[in-house]
Design an enzyme around this catalytic site. Structure first.
Site, short mmCIF file in Angstrom:
data_model
loop_
_atom_site.label_atom_id
_atom_site.label_comp_id
_atom_site.label_asym_id
_atom_site.label_seq_id
_atom_site.Cartn_x
_atom_site.Cartn_y
_atom_site.Cartn_z
N SER A 146 0.83 -1.21 0.00
CA SER A 146 0.00 0.00 0.00
C SER A 146 0.86 1.26 0.00
CB SER A 146 -0.98 -0.04 1.18
OG SER A 146 -1.99 0.92 1.03
N ASP A 153 -9.96 -5.24 -4.47
CA ASP A 153 -9.44 -4.25 -3.53
C ASP A 153 -10.31 -2.99 -3.61
OD1 ASP A 153 -7.93 -2.14 -2.34
OD2 ASP A 153 -6.05 -3.13 -2.84
N HIS A 167 -7.36 -5.96 -0.23
CA HIS A 167 -6.17 -5.19 0.16
C HIS A 167 -5.49 -5.74 1.42
CE1 HIS A 167 -4.00 -1.38 -0.53
NE2 HIS A 167 -3.92 -1.23 0.77
#
Length: 178
Positions: free
Chosen positions: A37, A122, A157
């Site tokens: 991320s 995600d 995610h």
């Protein structure tokens, strides 16, 4: 306070390698970097802005083009000011030097291997916060970057996504640094 500490001693492209080298038996000529991320974006920036320092970079669902996504625009505005066109002329920070997509276009170092895994489910991808397709397009125009961009249906995610492909990332890094 802006929350930024530009002199934070353990940033990946800064003093962190020195701390690792002084505490562990490592061969600095065979280093890799990885992240997820926002940390994935940091890993990409560290690899792209320090040519030759890392043999490869592996990332999970990185924020790939922050100057073009809502979250990144908000963050850059907080750090660089509201005038987006002035970011490139900021004498201290520019969006180009802190945006992996723009940095990839300009990369001019030794061949860099990058593995990027992204979950198709995600929510940040679907909200246009990550923009890995922009990064992939930038890399495709630079013969010095070999990007393996993999999309995974059914993954989001989180932890399960990372753990499902972590072995691939370890093997990828081992291939390039061992």
């Amino acid at each position: 306070s802006s929350g930024i500490n530009a002199e934070w001693p353990l940033r990946p492209g800064g003093e962190m390698p020195t701390v690792v080298q002084s505490n562990f038996n490592v061969n600095v000529g065979r280093s890799a970097i990885s992240g997820h991320s926002m940390g994935g974006h940091g890993a990409l920036i560290a690899a792209l802005r320090n040519p030759g320092k890392y043999k490869c970079c592996s990332v999970f669902a990185p924020i790939s083009n922050p100057s073009e996504c809502p979250w990144g625009t908000k963050a850059f505005s907080g750090y660089l000011g509201d005038n987006k066109s002035a970011w490139k002329n900021n004498p201290v920070y520019t969006s180009d030097q802190y945006d992996a997509t723009f940095t990839a276009k300009e990369y001019d170092g030794p061949k860099l291997e990058i593995l990027l895994d992204q979950g198709e489910d995600d929510p940040y991808l679907n909200d246009k916060q990550l923009l890995p397709e922009n990064f992939a397009n930038a890399c495709s125009g630079n013969k010095l970057i070999n990007l393996n961009f993999r999309m995974h249906p059914g993954y989001d995610h989180g932890y399960f996504f990372i753990m499902s492909f972590m072995e691939d990332h370890f093997n990828f890094m081992a291939k390039h640094i061992c």
